[in-house]
Design a protein around this motif. Structure first.
Motif, PDB file in Angstrom:
ATOM      1  N   LEU A 290       1.046  -1.202   0.017  1.00  0.00           N
ATOM      2  CA  LEU A 290       0.111   0.075   0.071  1.00  0.00           C
ATOM      3  C   LEU A 290       0.647   1.358   0.450  1.00  0.00           C
ATOM      4  O   LEU A 290       2.035   0.896   0.330  1.00  0.00           O
ATOM      5  N   ALA A 291       0.182   2.490  -0.449  1.00  0.00           N
ATOM      6  CA  ALA A 291       1.061   3.913  -0.034  1.00  0.00           C
ATOM      7  C   ALA A 291       1.803   4.137   1.164  1.00  0.00           C
ATOM      8  O   ALA A 291       1.468   3.268   2.403  1.00  0.00           O
ATOM      9  N   ILE A 468       5.502 -13.289  -4.987  1.00  0.00           N
ATOM     10  CA  ILE A 468       5.158 -12.162  -4.912  1.00  0.00           C
ATOM     11  C   ILE A 468       5.884 -11.582  -3.522  1.00  0.00           C
ATOM     12  O   ILE A 468       5.653 -12.293  -2.084  1.00  0.00           O
ATOM     13  N   LEU A 469       6.368 -10.913  -3.361  1.00  0.00           N
ATOM     14  CA  LEU A 469       7.046  -9.046  -2.213  1.00  0.00           C
ATOM     15  C   LEU A 469       5.884  -8.867  -1.748  1.00  0.00           C
ATOM     16  O   LEU A 469       5.680  -7.951  -2.488  1.00  0.00           O
ATOM     17  N   VAL A 470       5.521  -8.825  -0.291  1.00  0.00           N
ATOM     18  CA  VAL A 470       4.747  -7.968   0.007  1.00  0.00           C
ATOM     19  C   VAL A 470       5.217  -7.349   1.005  1.00  0.00           C
ATOM     20  O   VAL A 470       5.957  -7.031   1.365  1.00  0.00           O
ATOM     21  N   PHE A 471       5.149  -5.542   0.899  1.00  0.00           N
ATOM     22  CA  PHE A 471       5.427  -4.587   1.488  1.00  0.00           C
ATOM     23  C   PHE A 471       4.689  -4.163   2.574  1.00  0.00           C
ATOM     24  O   PHE A 471       3.506  -3.491   2.290  1.00  0.00           O
ATOM     25  N   CYS A 494      -1.846  -6.810   3.157  1.00  0.00           N
ATOM     26  CA  CYS A 494      -1.212  -5.248   3.691  1.00  0.00           C
ATOM     27  C   CYS A 494      -1.952  -4.867   4.750  1.00  0.00           C
ATOM     28  O   CYS A 494      -0.817  -4.363   5.949  1.00  0.00           O
ATOM     29  N   TYR A 495      -3.267  -5.027   4.489  1.00  0.00           N
ATOM     30  CA  TYR A 495      -3.725  -4.351   5.689  1.00  0.00           C
ATOM     31  C   TYR A 495      -3.615  -5.231   7.751  1.00  0.00           C
ATOM     32  O   TYR A 495      -4.178  -4.175   8.008  1.00  0.00           O
TER      33      TYR A 495
END
Length: 504
Positions: A290-291, A468-471, A494-495
């Motif tokens: 996300l942003a 997929i790498l999640v930040f 993410c959330y």
């Protein structure tokens, strides 16, 4: 009666016809979208409507009366304003100062100085009238992308805009910010303001538009009413019924040895706090967050644009302690940046000058540039990437967005990289260019290169990535094989981490 009627509008540049007898109308209070591949004629049409270009032929009618639009000032006098994809704000001016650009400042009694209190009151009244909410007294550079968009729209409404042209308005916005923009567009429509909406995101176009006009090769292919809209139908007219044949990638070899390792990376500005990942040869590694998640900042740190405080970067089995862009390119690591206009291209320079800038030494002998060899290589890359241009000496600013992005990729390829770091590489390009970029990167992975693919488009990430790498909050929080993953699987991660950070 239409607010604007365009009749047989034509524009030629030498022997090239950019617009060929375009006829269409914009009704009061209508959202009318323009779609088409890069180079279809959308930008040329808008530049004629706003007085930047003079048409070669055709007529314009405003509220039934024939008009000439010879300058941007003429357009503003009529009530035509445009919000460009590249924001037209002065970064160090406050919101109020940007609002009053090209507008006479209110003066104090007897003309003794600027009445700043009155300016602030007028600006606050404008925002209240249109239901906007963003700070007016901070520099534009401190505003979020959506706030900068709203600031430009507010400035257009100061000119009593009757027709507002939005050019790729959501290109740099998050989903949440886009929703705020969509709600405001609905309010403008209710107030009778007409909108020309230009976007390559067809889902947005279908959601917002009363009608959509499809352009291809400078010609009008079709105008569709809301009830006729679908992605398949729009793509059909955008490609003249020519379905894109996706290149076969099933034979791409599985990922090989590790080519890039990042351990416990932290930047001096704390935008990146703890990043760990590995990239293998022959692999496309998707990156999502996300942003404010630190995706772009991580890529900049690896490339050498952001100072590293601690952590280890191992590239081709060599430890990189202080990366910098020059060494990165020389060692075989290239960055396709998010903002091509500011960070990848010199807009006033030619295609050739832009493409060979990082490797101009390859074409220099005894201090003399070997122009024939340089031009030969550039023409080869233009042909490979199907860059639509008059010639290689053409200014990069004259190309469509998609063709500019192809030049960015050609420039990267000329340095013979082993790793491509791609940050939003298909932002604001048409559906065919998007697919071309995907196919190109799959080919590079098939040749044993490594690809890092950063995108805000979850569906795109799922379409192209092997892993997929999640930040989140400057950290890597998940590393997922792309096997039957759904968008919600990634968004839930993410959330959940974002919520955890807020609670802390």
């Amino acid at each position: 009666m239409p607010l604007l009627h365009i009749e047989n509008l034509t524009k030629k540049f030498g022997g090239h016809t950019a617009l060929d007898r375009i006829t269409l109308s914009i009704e009061p209070g209508e959202v009318h979208a323009l779609v088409g591949e890069n180079g279809a004629g959308k930008s040329t049409l808008i530049k004629i409507l706003t007085g930047v270009y003079e048409p070669t032929g055709g007529r314009l009618f405003w509220n039934g009366q024939e008009v000439r639009v010879d300058s941007p000032n003429d357009a503003q006098q009529l009530g035509i304003n445009v919000i460009h994809q590249d924001r037209q704000l002065i970064p160090y001016f406050t919101g109020i100062e940007n609002l009053y650009l090209n507008v006479p400042y209110p003066r104090k009694a007897l003309g003794l100085g600027i009445d700043w209190k009155k300016m602030k009151k007028e600006a606050e009244g404008l925002l209240a009238k249109w239901g906007m909410d963003f700070p007016l007294t901070v520099p534009a550079s401190d505003l979020t992308p959506s706030e900068r968009t709203m600031l430009e729209i507010a400035r257009a409404m100061m000119h009593h805009s009757k027709l507002l042209i939005l050019d790729e308005p959501t290109a740099s916005l998050t989903d949440k910010e886009s929703e705020l923009l969509f709600a405001f567009i609905e309010r403008l429509r209710e107030e009778g303001v007409s909108i020309i909406y230009i976007s390559h995101r067809l889902e947005e176009v279908i959601r917002l538009s009363n009608r959509v006009t499809v352009l291809m090769g400078g010609k009008k292919m079709k105008t569709l009413a809301r009830e006729e809209l679908s992605i398949d139908r729009l793509v059909h007219y955008m490609t003249d019924g020519q379905a894109h044949e996706k290149k076969e990638t099933a034979n791409r070899p599985s990922a090989g040895e590790s080519i890039l390792q990042v351990e416990n990376l932290r930047t001096a500005d704390q935008a990146v706090k703890q990043v760990n990942f590995e990239l293998n040869r022959g692999e496309i590694l998707g990156v999502y967050g996300l942003a404010g998640s630190g995706r772009t900042e991580t890529m900049e740190a690896i490339y050498g644009l952001r100072k590293i405080q601690e952590g280890t970067i191992l590239f081709k089995q060599q430890t990189i302690t202080k990366p910098d862009p020059g060494n990165s390119i020389q060692n075989g690591l290239v960055l396709i940046p998010e903002n091509r206009h500011e960070d990848a291209l010199i807009m006033q320079n030619t295609i050739t000058e832009n493409m060979t800038l990082p490797i101009v030494g390859m074409f220099t002998k005894n201090g003399v540039l070997q122009k024939k060899e340089e031009q030969k290589r550039v023409r080869q890359e233009m042909e490979r990437f199907q860059v639509k241009a008059v010639h290689s000496r053409q200014s990069i600013a004259e190309l469509s967005g998609g063709n500019q992005q192809k030049v960015v990729f050609a420039k990267a390829l000329l340095s013979s990289p082993d790793v491509f770091i791609c940050d939003e590489p298909t932002q604001a390009v048409d559906i065919m260019t998007r697919q071309y970029i995907h196919d190109f990167l799959r080919e590079q992975a098939g040749e044993g290169k490594g690809v890092i693919y950063v995108s805000s488009d979850l569906h795109e990430i799922l379409e192209i990535s092997d892993r997929i790498l999640v930040f989140s909050e400057g950290k890597t929080v998940a590393n997922l094989p792309n096997e039957q993953l759904q968008p919600n699987d990634i968004l839930d991660i993410c959330y959940s981490f974002q919520k955890e950070a807020v609670q802390l």
